[in-house]
Write an enzyme that holds these catalytic residues in place. Structure first.
Site, PDB file in Angstrom:
ATOM      1  N   ALA A  12      -1.921   1.408  12.917  1.00 13.08           N
ATOM      2  CA  ALA A  12      -3.273   1.926  13.644  1.00 13.08           C
ATOM      3  C   ALA A  12      -3.448   3.296  14.270  1.00 13.08           C
ATOM      4  CB  ALA A  12      -3.502   1.126  14.947  1.00 13.08           C
ATOM      5  N   ALA A  13      -2.143   4.064  14.320  1.00 16.48           N
ATOM      6  CA  ALA A  13      -2.139   5.533  14.776  1.00 16.48           C
ATOM      7  C   ALA A  13      -1.990   6.315  13.334  1.00 16.48           C
ATOM      8  CB  ALA A  13      -1.142   5.720  15.476  1.00 16.48           C
ATOM      9  N   GLY A  14      -2.145   5.967  12.173  1.00 15.01           N
ATOM     10  CA  GLY A  14      -2.060   6.576  11.133  1.00 15.01           C
ATOM     11  C   GLY A  14      -3.243   7.289  10.578  1.00 15.01           C
ATOM     12  N   ASN A 107       8.522   0.207   1.880  1.00 14.19           N
ATOM     13  CA  ASN A 107       7.577  -0.613   2.276  1.00 14.19           C
ATOM     14  C   ASN A 107       7.594  -2.337   2.083  1.00 14.19           C
ATOM     15  OD1 ASN A 107       6.062   1.595   3.139  1.00 14.19           O
ATOM     16  ND2 ASN A 107       4.630   1.928   1.529  1.00 14.19           N
ATOM     17  N   VAL A 131      -3.602  -2.727   2.537  1.00 17.01           N
ATOM     18  CA  VAL A 131      -4.025  -1.279   1.561  1.00 17.01           C
ATOM     19  C   VAL A 131      -2.646  -0.662   1.428  1.00 17.01           C
ATOM     20  CG1 VAL A 131      -4.917   0.877   2.308  1.00 17.01           C
ATOM     21  CG2 VAL A 131      -6.098  -1.114   2.876  1.00 17.01           C
ATOM     22  N   GLY A 132      -1.856  -1.016   2.170  1.00 18.18           N
ATOM     23  CA  GLY A 132      -0.391  -0.239   2.169  1.00 18.18           C
ATOM     24  C   GLY A 132       0.204  -0.539   0.871  1.00 18.18           C
ATOM     25  N   ASP A 161     -10.737   2.327  -5.957  1.00 23.12           N
ATOM     26  CA  ASP A 161     -10.900   2.655  -7.362  1.00 23.12           C
ATOM     27  C   ASP A 161     -12.130   2.405  -7.997  1.00 23.12           C
ATOM     28  OD1 ASP A 161      -7.834   3.036  -7.445  1.00 23.12           O
ATOM     29  OD2 ASP A 161      -7.905   0.959  -6.946  1.00 23.12           O
ATOM     30  N   ARG A 164     -14.481   5.081  -6.901  1.00 22.70           N
ATOM     31  CA  ARG A 164     -14.395   6.148  -7.851  1.00 22.70           C
ATOM     32  C   ARG A 164     -14.762   6.170  -9.232  1.00 22.70           C
ATOM     33  NH1 ARG A 164      -7.882   6.206  -5.866  1.00 22.70           N
ATOM     34  NH2 ARG A 164      -8.047   7.614  -4.133  1.00 22.70           N
ATOM     35  N   HIS A 189      -3.366  -1.552  -8.609  1.00 24.79           N
ATOM     36  CA  HIS A 189      -3.851  -0.332  -8.119  1.00 24.79           C
ATOM     37  C   HIS A 189      -2.623   0.729  -8.380  1.00 24.79           C
ATOM     38  CE1 HIS A 189      -5.360   2.408  -5.301  1.00 24.79           C
ATOM     39  NE2 HIS A 189      -4.231   2.575  -4.486  1.00 24.79           N
TER      40      HIS A 189
HETATM   41  P1  NAD Z   1       0.393   7.345   7.616  1.00 26.21           P
HETATM   42  O1  NAD Z   1       1.786   7.781   7.428  1.00 26.21           O
HETATM   43  O2  NAD Z   1      -0.741   8.453   7.899  1.00 26.21           O
HETATM   44  O3  NAD Z   1       0.137   6.092   8.470  1.00 26.21           O
HETATM   45  C1  NAD Z   1       0.690   5.067   8.355  1.00 26.21           C
HETATM   46  C2  NAD Z   1       0.986   4.443   9.736  1.00 26.21           C
HETATM   47  O4  NAD Z   1       1.766   3.268   9.528  1.00 26.21           O
HETATM   48  C3  NAD Z   1       1.895   5.328  10.475  1.00 26.21           C
HETATM   49  O5  NAD Z   1       1.318   5.766  11.760  1.00 26.21           O
HETATM   50  C4  NAD Z   1       3.271   4.426  10.713  1.00 26.21           C
HETATM   51  O6  NAD Z   1       3.684   4.671  11.912  1.00 26.21           O
HETATM   52  C5  NAD Z   1       2.553   2.925  10.706  1.00 26.21           C
HETATM   53  N1  NAD Z   1       3.736   1.995  10.224  1.00 26.21           N
HETATM   54  C6  NAD Z   1       4.596   2.263   9.330  1.00 26.21           C
HETATM   55  N2  NAD Z   1       5.403   1.212   9.366  1.00 26.21           N
HETATM   56  C7  NAD Z   1       4.615   0.275   9.949  1.00 26.21           C
HETATM   57  C8  NAD Z   1       4.831  -1.200  10.223  1.00 26.21           C
HETATM   58  N3  NAD Z   1       5.894  -1.658   9.879  1.00 26.21           N
HETATM   59  N4  NAD Z   1       3.974  -1.823  11.162  1.00 26.21           N
HETATM   60  C9  NAD Z   1       2.997  -1.117  11.868  1.00 26.21           C
HETATM   61  N5  NAD Z   1       2.825   0.204  11.494  1.00 26.21           N
HETATM   62  C10 NAD Z   1       3.604   0.868  10.667  1.00 26.21           C
HETATM   63  O7  NAD Z   1      -0.308   6.676   5.885  1.00 26.21           O
HETATM   64  P2  NAD Z   1      -2.066   6.463   5.469  1.00 26.21           P
HETATM   65  O8  NAD Z   1      -2.448   7.722   4.851  1.00 26.21           O
HETATM   66  O9  NAD Z   1      -2.607   6.038   6.818  1.00 26.21           O
HETATM   67  O10 NAD Z   1      -1.777   5.374   4.533  1.00 26.21           O
HETATM   68  C11 NAD Z   1      -1.083   4.216   4.763  1.00 26.21           C
HETATM   69  C12 NAD Z   1      -0.836   3.122   3.478  1.00 26.21           C
HETATM   70  O11 NAD Z   1      -1.914   3.205   2.824  1.00 26.21           O
HETATM   71  C13 NAD Z   1       0.190   4.130   2.370  1.00 26.21           C
HETATM   72  O12 NAD Z   1       1.155   3.064   2.057  1.00 26.21           O
HETATM   73  C14 NAD Z   1      -0.876   4.683   1.455  1.00 26.21           C
HETATM   74  O13 NAD Z   1      -0.062   4.908   0.142  1.00 26.21           O
HETATM   75  C15 NAD Z   1      -1.721   3.410   1.236  1.00 26.21           C
HETATM   76  N6  NAD Z   1      -3.168   3.791   0.791  1.00 26.21           N
HETATM   77  C16 NAD Z   1      -3.699   2.939  -0.078  1.00 26.21           C
HETATM   78  C17 NAD Z   1      -4.685   2.885  -0.788  1.00 26.21           C
HETATM   79  C18 NAD Z   1      -5.460   1.746  -1.578  1.00 26.21           C
HETATM   80  O14 NAD Z   1      -6.281   2.206  -2.319  1.00 26.21           O
HETATM   81  N7  NAD Z   1      -5.112   0.623  -1.831  1.00 26.21           N
HETATM   82  C19 NAD Z   1      -5.502   4.242  -0.518  1.00 26.21           C
HETATM   83  C20 NAD Z   1      -4.931   5.226   0.420  1.00 26.21           C
HETATM   84  C21 NAD Z   1      -3.867   4.823   0.948  1.00 26.21           C
HETATM   85  C1  LMR Z   2      -4.981   6.326  -3.504  1.00 20.70           C
HETATM   86  O1  LMR Z   2      -5.506   5.548  -4.468  1.00 20.70           O
HETATM   87  O2  LMR Z   2      -5.508   7.374  -2.999  1.00 20.70           O
HETATM   88  C2  LMR Z   2      -4.218   5.600  -2.669  1.00 20.70           C
HETATM   89  O3  LMR Z   2      -3.425   4.446  -3.168  1.00 20.70           O
HETATM   90  C3  LMR Z   2      -3.057   6.827  -2.200  1.00 20.70           C
HETATM   91  C4  LMR Z   2      -2.290   7.236  -3.320  1.00 20.70           C
HETATM   92  O4  LMR Z   2      -1.027   7.174  -3.452  1.00 20.70           O
HETATM   93  O5  LMR Z   2      -2.668   7.458  -4.540  1.00 20.70           O
END
Ligand code: NAD
Ligand code: LMR
Length: 330
Positions: A12-14, A107, A131-132, A161, A164, A189
């Site tokens: 939530a702080a990311g 992860n 999402v992660g 996607d 996009r 994905h």
């Molecule tokens: P970020 O690093 O800015 O934020 C992630 C946050 O998660 C951090 O604040 C971290 O402290 C926190 N975190 C880590 N482990 C945790 C846990 N066990 N419990 C709770 N919080 C935890 O990253 P972001 O840019 O916000 O991206 C987050 C994720 O989303 C990444 O894995 C990224 O690849 C993914 N992502 C997926 C898609 C998609 O289309 N599916 C798109 C973009 C990003």
């Molecule tokens: C995206 O599609 O933008 C995310 O999954 C982040 C990444 O690693 O590409």
């Protein structure tokens, strides 16, 4: 007034959540008449916990009419307590030169613990959207770790996607992206996903007829969508943030809006379209009730589609094998 939905958000702080959380609180995800209680999870370290306090202070300063409460947590058992929706964003993003599956080692384990916590304390009919990355397989790990929760209540996000793909098709056809429908994403994905040119529609007509350029579809459209995440990392030095948050708003909004148009969601496969059962793969989905969906049948898959989807399914099975090796049986 409707009963507030308890919405847990991890990470939530990311970066993504900074764009996501105010949009949930303002009603864009669950509707303008649906109050929410936000249950925000961050890792139990000083810096992210301080940043989380800052998020809560900004939420207060917005005075959102629909926001009925904020819970700040460093423990999933607190964050997921009675949660109706768990939005699992928290995890490490990839850097340049990495594939999303390279994140499994770091992860994957997060989603075992979070799955168990969801199983133990979330609401009876909790829905979970992951999402992660790698999101399909992380959602699979989470679902396997939460046997009480129906597999159909888990999803992973391929909506970014799809969005996009809609933009690419619209630009090629010289129309607005709102003219594009049924831009289906199949599979993972990842760079093996299959964005479907042949079933997409532009102003109700097949995109393949409107655009009529199969070479472009194969050589430009498909790889552009497949590699868009990496292209953003190369240009911006960080993975997509507000477009990802926007994708999740669309993903959940469609899943809670019966009658919404066909949308792409990675869901637990029942074997539709010959895709292996019991993996999380992206399909065309129609929403039938709050969080209830069915795979839309009847799309024609040509030779290219079948070949590409098979590659993506193979990759998903490989990811699951890695997980089983890494985490033992879950
Ligand atoms: P970020 O690093 O800015 O934020 C992630 C946050 O998660 C951090 O604040 C971290 O402290 C926190 N975190 C880590 N482990 C945790 C846990 N066990 N419990 C709770 N919080 C935890 O990253 P972001 O840019 O916000 O991206 C987050 C994720 O989303 C990444 O894995 C990224 O690849 C993914 N992502 C997926 C898609 C998609 O289309 N599916 C798109 C973009 C990003
Ligand atoms: C995206 O599609 O933008 C995310 O999954 C982040 C990444 O690693 O590409």
């Amino acid at each position: 007034m409707k009963k507030p939905l308890r919405v847990a958000v991890t990470g939530a702080a990311g970066q993504i959540c900074y764009s996501l959380i105010p949009r949930i609180a303002s009603g864009e995800m669950f509707g303008a008449d649906q109050p929410v209680i936000l249950q925000l999870l961050e890792v139990p370290f000083e810096k992210p916990q301080q940043a989380l306090k800052g998020v809560a202070m900004e939420l207060d300063d917005c005075a959102f009419p629909l926001l009925q409460g904020i819970v700040l947590a460093d423990d999933p058992m607190v964050a997921f307590k009675d949660a109706d929706w768990c939005l699992l964003v928290g995890s490490k993003p990839r850097g340049p030169g990495m594939e999303r599956k390279d994140l499994l080692l770091d992860n994957g384990k997060i989603f075992v613990g979070q799955g168990k916590a969801i199983d133990a304390v979330a609401a009876e009919n909790v829905h979970v959207a992951v999402v992660g990355n790698p999101c399909n397989t992380n959602a699979w790990i989470c679902a396997m770790s939460a046997p009480r929760v129906a597999k159909k209540n888990f999803s992973a996000m391929t909506r970014l996607d799809q969005n996009r793909a809609m933009s690419q098709l619209a630009a090629k056809a010289g129309v607005h992206s709102s003219a594009v429908t049924e831009a289906i994403i199949w599979g993972n994905h990842s760079a093996t996903q299959y964005p479907d040119y042949f079933n997409a529609k532009i102003n109700g007509k097949l995109a393949s007829e409107v655009i009529g350029d199969e070479a472009w579809a194969k050589d430009v459209f498909i790889p552009t969508v497949q590699k868009r995440g990496a292209a953003i990392i190369d240009v911006a030095g960080a993975s997509s943030r507000f477009s990802a948050a926007n994708g999740l708003i669309d993903h959940v909004r469609s899943l809670v809006s019966p009658g919404s148009t066909v949308h792409s969601v990675a869901v637990w496969s029942n074997g539709d379209y010959g895709i292996d059962k019991d993996i999380m793969a992206s399909f065309p989905v129609r929403t039938t009730g709050h969080g209830e969906w069915e795979v839309v049948k009847g799309y024609d898959l040509n030779g290219l589609a079948k070949e590409r989807i098979a590659l993506s399914v193979k990759e998903l099975n490989e990811e699951i094998s890695v997980v089983k090796e890494m985490l033992g049986s879950i």
